[in-house]
Design a protein around this motif. Structure first.
Motif, PDB file in Angstrom:
ATOM      1  N   GLU A   1       0.850  -1.195   0.000  1.00 16.51           N
ATOM      2  CA  GLU A   1       0.000   0.000   0.000  1.00 16.51           C
ATOM      3  C   GLU A   1       0.884   1.244   0.000  1.00 16.51           C
ATOM      4  O   GLU A   1       1.830   1.348   0.795  1.00 16.51           O
ATOM      5  CB  GLU A   1      -0.914   0.017   1.224  1.00 16.51           C
ATOM      6  CG  GLU A   1      -1.833   1.230   1.264  1.00 16.51           C
ATOM      7  CD  GLU A   1      -2.707   1.272   2.500  1.00 16.51           C
ATOM      8  OE1 GLU A   1      -3.390   2.294   2.690  1.00 16.51           O
ATOM      9  OE2 GLU A   1      -2.683   0.301   3.276  1.00 16.51           O
TER      10      GLU A   1
ATOM     11  N   ASN B   1       1.545   5.232   0.578  1.00 21.31           N
ATOM     12  CA  ASN B   1       1.071   6.403   1.306  1.00 21.31           C
ATOM     13  C   ASN B   1       2.032   7.568   1.114  1.00 21.31           C
ATOM     14  O   ASN B   1       3.256   7.380   1.136  1.00 21.31           O
ATOM     15  CB  ASN B   1       0.971   6.114   2.809  1.00 21.31           C
ATOM     16  CG  ASN B   1      -0.197   5.222   3.153  1.00 21.31           C
ATOM     17  OD1 ASN B   1      -1.268   5.329   2.561  1.00 21.31           O
ATOM     18  ND2 ASN B   1      -0.006   4.323   4.099  1.00 21.31           N
TER      19      ASN B   1
ATOM     20  N   VAL C   1       0.913   5.630  -9.748  1.00 22.43           N
ATOM     21  CA  VAL C   1       0.213   5.855  -8.484  1.00 22.43           C
ATOM     22  C   VAL C   1      -0.369   7.257  -8.512  1.00 22.43           C
ATOM     23  O   VAL C   1       0.355   8.236  -8.688  1.00 22.43           O
ATOM     24  CB  VAL C   1       1.163   5.689  -7.285  1.00 22.43           C
ATOM     25  CG1 VAL C   1       0.429   5.935  -5.975  1.00 22.43           C
ATOM     26  CG2 VAL C   1       1.799   4.299  -7.293  1.00 22.43           C
TER      27      VAL C   1
ATOM     28  N   LEU D   1      -2.812   9.768  -6.282  1.00 20.05           N
ATOM     29  CA  LEU D   1      -3.437   9.916  -4.963  1.00 20.05           C
ATOM     30  C   LEU D   1      -4.945  10.109  -5.057  1.00 20.05           C
ATOM     31  O   LEU D   1      -5.666   9.890  -4.094  1.00 20.05           O
ATOM     32  CB  LEU D   1      -2.794  11.086  -4.218  1.00 20.05           C
ATOM     33  CG  LEU D   1      -2.840  11.007  -2.679  1.00 20.05           C
ATOM     34  CD1 LEU D   1      -2.055   9.807  -2.196  1.00 20.05           C
ATOM     35  CD2 LEU D   1      -2.294  12.277  -2.046  1.00 20.05           C
TER      36      LEU D   1
ATOM     37  N   ARG E   1      -3.185   2.955  -5.393  1.00 20.38           N
ATOM     38  CA  ARG E   1      -2.309   3.017  -4.224  1.00 20.38           C
ATOM     39  C   ARG E   1      -2.090   1.652  -3.587  1.00 20.38           C
ATOM     40  O   ARG E   1      -1.435   1.543  -2.547  1.00 20.38           O
ATOM     41  CB  ARG E   1      -2.889   3.988  -3.194  1.00 20.38           C
ATOM     42  CG  ARG E   1      -2.914   5.439  -3.657  1.00 20.38           C
ATOM     43  CD  ARG E   1      -3.544   6.350  -2.613  1.00 20.38           C
ATOM     44  NE  ARG E   1      -3.019   6.078  -1.298  1.00 20.38           N
ATOM     45  CZ  ARG E   1      -3.745   5.542  -0.313  1.00 20.38           C
ATOM     46  NH1 ARG E   1      -5.002   5.192  -0.509  1.00 20.38           N
ATOM     47  NH2 ARG E   1      -3.200   5.343   0.874  1.00 20.38           N
TER      48      ARG E   1
END
Length: 222
Positions: free
Chosen positions: A23, A25, A77, A79, A85
């Motif tokens: 994942e 972030n 990726v 957001l 993600r």
């Protein structure tokens, strides 16, 4: 908003393969970064309006030996799109993978192959031209303090001496679900100090410097 989810890991014992879920972030220090949400840190604040980046060429190692190579050329990726993600890799079950290697950005060979499709399709707004190639990372937003100023960071470049792609090597604790944290703090502090470089829109020394700051901030956590 960033959603917290519980992921189920399915194993395929018939073929001896499982899944590794990573994942992605964005953070600023200990604070998660979300689009259009203010981030306050060390006397300044900003908010992101767009955040996209490429990760590519994933390889999985055990004791320094290559155990598996991911067949997907690159991942975009974004957001704004939660599904991008979460990266899912088939890996050899019980192989004891202890290191993940990948590129933050797009390598020179892919860049010189011209615009492609899928995650590398120019429709995603991450391709400059055949001369400049792909944008490895795009961050756009606004500093709201100490002064209100917009920033646009389009970081890329594949030709010497301004190759912006970064090689990443990260140790893993052999779990099947992990988190890849990219800390924006060092980058954003650098950007706000060099106000003449709030808008980086082409390959160059500043784009390489900013990409290196981001690469150093990447951590893999269980």
């Amino acid at each position: 908003m960033i959603r917290t989810a519980t992921y189920l890991v399915f194993f395929l014992p018939l073929f001896g393969w499982g899944q590794l879920i990573v994942e992605i972030n964005l953070k600023a220090g200990n604070e998660l970064v979300e689009l259009n949400e203010p981030v306050r840190l060390n006397g300044y604040s900003f908010q992101l309006e767009q955040a996209r980046l490429y990760l590519s060429k994933f390889e999985f190692y055990q004791n320094g030996h290559l155990k598996a190579t991911d067949s997907t050329l690159a991942y975009l990726v974004d957001l704004e799109i939660d599904s991008t993600r979460k990266l899912i890799f088939p890996v050899v079950q019980g192989s004891g993978i202890d290191e993940i290697r990948f590129l933050f950005g797009i390598d020179s060979l892919t860049n010189t192959s011209g615009a492609m499709n899928g995650a590398l399709d120019p429709m995603h707004g991450m391709y400059w031209s055949w001369q400049s190639g792909y944008i490895n990372c795009k961050l756009e937003g606004t500093f709201t303090a100490p002064e209100r100023e917009t920033f646009q960071l389009h970081l890329g470049g594949y030709a010497h001496p301004f190759s912006g792609v970064q090689r990443i090597l990260l140790k893993t604790d052999k779990t099947n679900v992990c988190r890849l944290d990219i800390d924006l703090n060092a980058l954003m502090e650098r950007v706000i100090r060099t106000k003449s470089e709030l808008h980086v829109m082409s390959p160059g020394s500043r784009a390489v410097e900013y990409a290196q700051l981001l690469a150093k901030s990447i951590e893999l956590k269980p």
